[in-house]
Design a protein around this motif. Structure first.
Motif, PDB file in Angstrom:
ATOM      1  N   ASN A 102     115.230  97.406   4.609  1.00 21.16           N
ATOM      2  CA  ASN A 102     113.887  96.948   4.958  1.00 21.16           C
ATOM      3  C   ASN A 102     113.831  96.405   6.384  1.00 21.16           C
ATOM      4  O   ASN A 102     112.839  96.625   7.110  1.00 21.16           O
ATOM      5  CB  ASN A 102     113.423  95.874   3.981  1.00 21.16           C
ATOM      6  CG  ASN A 102     113.216  96.440   2.581  1.00 21.16           C
ATOM      7  OD1 ASN A 102     112.861  97.625   2.438  1.00 21.16           O
ATOM      8  ND2 ASN A 102     113.416  95.618   1.560  1.00 21.16           N
ATOM      9  N   SER A 103     114.903  95.705   6.776  1.00 19.51           N
ATOM     10  CA  SER A 103     114.935  95.155   8.137  1.00 19.51           C
ATOM     11  C   SER A 103     114.976  96.269   9.169  1.00 19.51           C
ATOM     12  O   SER A 103     114.360  96.182  10.246  1.00 19.51           O
ATOM     13  CB  SER A 103     116.139  94.228   8.320  1.00 19.51           C
ATOM     14  OG  SER A 103     116.041  93.104   7.460  1.00 19.51           O
ATOM     15  N   ALA A 104     115.720  97.327   8.845  1.00 20.96           N
ATOM     16  CA  ALA A 104     115.793  98.462   9.765  1.00 20.96           C
ATOM     17  C   ALA A 104     114.444  99.148   9.887  1.00 20.96           C
ATOM     18  O   ALA A 104     114.046  99.581  10.983  1.00 20.96           O
ATOM     19  CB  ALA A 104     116.847  99.449   9.276  1.00 20.96           C
ATOM     20  N   LYS A 105     113.724  99.255   8.767  1.00 22.14           N
ATOM     21  CA  LYS A 105     112.407  99.878   8.807  1.00 22.14           C
ATOM     22  C   LYS A 105     111.434  99.056   9.648  1.00 22.14           C
ATOM     23  O   LYS A 105     110.557  99.604  10.335  1.00 22.14           O
ATOM     24  CB  LYS A 105     111.856 100.025   7.387  1.00 22.14           C
ATOM     25  CG  LYS A 105     112.549 101.095   6.570  1.00 22.14           C
ATOM     26  CD  LYS A 105     111.938 101.181   5.180  1.00 22.14           C
ATOM     27  CE  LYS A 105     112.611 102.242   4.332  1.00 22.14           C
ATOM     28  NZ  LYS A 105     112.001 102.311   2.966  1.00 22.14           N
ATOM     29  N   ASP A 106     111.556  97.741   9.559  1.00 22.43           N
ATOM     30  CA  ASP A 106     110.642  96.842  10.262  1.00 22.43           C
ATOM     31  C   ASP A 106     111.131  96.516  11.671  1.00 22.43           C
ATOM     32  O   ASP A 106     110.532  95.661  12.344  1.00 22.43           O
ATOM     33  CB  ASP A 106     110.479  95.541   9.468  1.00 22.43           C
ATOM     34  CG  ASP A 106     109.849  95.773   8.105  1.00 22.43           C
ATOM     35  OD1 ASP A 106     109.176  96.813   7.934  1.00 22.43           O
ATOM     36  OD2 ASP A 106     110.066  94.931   7.200  1.00 22.43           O
ATOM     37  N   ASN A 107     112.226  97.157  12.074  1.00 23.56           N
ATOM     38  CA  ASN A 107     112.804  96.845  13.394  1.00 23.56           C
ATOM     39  C   ASN A 107     113.119  95.358  13.521  1.00 23.56           C
ATOM     40  O   ASN A 107     112.955  94.753  14.585  1.00 23.56           O
ATOM     41  CB  ASN A 107     111.852  97.277  14.513  1.00 23.56           C
ATOM     42  CG  ASN A 107     111.700  98.785  14.584  1.00 23.56           C
ATOM     43  OD1 ASN A 107     112.680  99.510  14.416  1.00 23.56           O
ATOM     44  ND2 ASN A 107     110.481  99.253  14.822  1.00 23.56           N
ATOM     45  N   ASN A 108     113.606  94.792  12.389  1.00 25.77           N
ATOM     46  CA  ASN A 108     113.963  93.365  12.362  1.00 25.77           C
ATOM     47  C   ASN A 108     115.452  93.256  12.672  1.00 25.77           C
ATOM     48  O   ASN A 108     116.303  93.377  11.785  1.00 25.77           O
ATOM     49  CB  ASN A 108     113.626  92.772  10.998  1.00 25.77           C
ATOM     50  CG  ASN A 108     113.891  91.281  10.934  1.00 25.77           C
ATOM     51  OD1 ASN A 108     114.503  90.688  11.835  1.00 25.77           O
ATOM     52  ND2 ASN A 108     113.428  90.647   9.853  1.00 25.77           N
ATOM     53  N   ALA A 109     115.755  93.029  13.935  1.00 29.06           N
ATOM     54  CA  ALA A 109     117.159  92.991  14.357  1.00 29.06           C
ATOM     55  C   ALA A 109     117.922  91.857  13.690  1.00 29.06           C
ATOM     56  O   ALA A 109     119.079  92.005  13.273  1.00 29.06           O
ATOM     57  CB  ALA A 109     117.236  92.864  15.874  1.00 29.06           C
ATOM     58  N   VAL A 130     118.724  92.758  10.171  1.00 25.16           N
ATOM     59  CA  VAL A 130     119.805  93.743  10.117  1.00 25.16           C
ATOM     60  C   VAL A 130     121.157  93.064  10.283  1.00 25.16           C
ATOM     61  O   VAL A 130     122.109  93.335   9.543  1.00 25.16           O
ATOM     62  CB  VAL A 130     119.602  94.827  11.197  1.00 25.16           C
ATOM     63  CG1 VAL A 130     120.846  95.716  11.301  1.00 25.16           C
ATOM     64  CG2 VAL A 130     118.376  95.665  10.888  1.00 25.16           C
TER      65      VAL A 130
END
Length: 220
Positions: free
Chosen positions: A187-194, A197
Motif C-alpha cells: 500500500n505504501s508503494a502504491k501511495d508513493n509513501n517512502a 515503505v
C-alpha cells in the motif's frame, strides 16, 4: 659254647603291608566325590525348582496386581531353592510390571501431550496403589526405579512437545506480523509513501530474523 653274634647291623626289618590303608584312602576319596556329585545334582535341581516356582509366582502377582511374597526366615536364607525362588519371583514380577507401567504411562502421556503437571499427577495416581502394595523394601525400591525410568522418558517427550508448541505459536505471530507488514509495504508503494515503505521493509526484515532465530526457517 655259643658264638657271639656280631652282625646286628646287617639285619633288615620286614616290609610293612600298607595296601589296606591305601585302599581305605581311595574309598574315602570316592565317597567324598560321590557326596559332592550328589550335592551338586541336588542343588541344581533345587535351584531349577525354585526358579520355576518363582517365575510363576512373580507373573501371577503382576497380573493380579497383588504384592509378591518373598520366602523369608533363617531357613530360607540357607535354602538354595528359596533363594532361587526369591530371585526369579522378583525378576518376573518387575519385568511384567514394567510392561504394564510402560503401557499405562504411554497412555497418560498421549492424553496429556502438552501438560507435564497433569501428566505427573495422573502417573502418580496410577502407580501409587501398586507401590503401596509392595511391603518388601528391596522390591519396592526396584519397582520405583522402573517407574522413574519410564516416567522420565515420557516427561522429556512432553517437554519437547511443549517447546515445539510454544515455538509454533510464536512463529504464527511472526508470520502474521510479516503478512501485515507486507500489506503495508504494498500500500505504501502504491501511495508513493517512502516512509511507509522503509518502515514496513524494516519490520519484515526484523521479523524474518526472529523466525530465523526461532529455528522455524533456515537461511538459504
Amino acid at each position: 659254647m655259643a658264638k657271639e653274634i656280631k652282625y646286628y647291623g646287617q639285619l633288615r626289618p620286614t616290609g610293612v603291608d600298607n595296601s589296606a590303608a591305601r585302599r581305605f584312602e581311595a574309598l574315602a576319596g570316592l565317597a567324598d566325590q560321590v557326596r559332592s556329585t550328589a550335592f551338586e545334582f541336588g542343588a541344581k535341581r533345587a535351584q531349577e525348582k525354585g526358579q520355576e516356582e518363582g517365575l510363576t509366582a512373580g507373573q501371577a502377582a503382576a497380573e493380579t496386581g497383588s504384592a509378591p511374597e518373598r520366602r523369608k526366615g533363617f531357613l530360607s536364607t540357607l535354602s538354595i531353592q528359596d533363594q532361587a525362588y526369591n530371585r526369579a519371583m522378583e525378576g518376573s514380577y518387575l519385568a511384567s510390571m514394567q510392561i504394564d507401567v510402560q503401557n499405562n504411562i504411554s497412555r497418560i502421556a498421549a492424553e496429556n501431550p502438552n501438560n507435564s503437571q497433569a501428566f505427573l499427577s495422573a502417573v502418580d495416581a496410577s502407580v501409587r496403589p501398586s507401590l503401596d502394595a509392595l511391603t518388601d523394601p528391596t522390591t519396592r525400591a526396584k519397582a520405583e526405579q522402573v517407574i522413574d525410568v519410564v516416567r522420565s522418558q515420557q516427561l522429556r517427550q512432553i517437554d519437547r512437545n511443549v517447546i515445539t508448541r510454544q515455538r509454533n505459536e510464536a512463529d504464527e505471530v511472526l508470520v502474521q506480523s510479516i503478512t501485515q507488514a507486507n500489506d503495508l509495504l504494498v500500500n505504501s508503494a502504491k501511495d508513493n509513501n517512502a516512509l511507509g515503505v522503509v518502515t514496513s521493509t524494516q519490520m519484515i526484515t526484523e521479523q524474518l530474523g526472529n523466525r530465523l532465530d526461532l529455528g522455524t526457517i533456515s537461511q538459504t
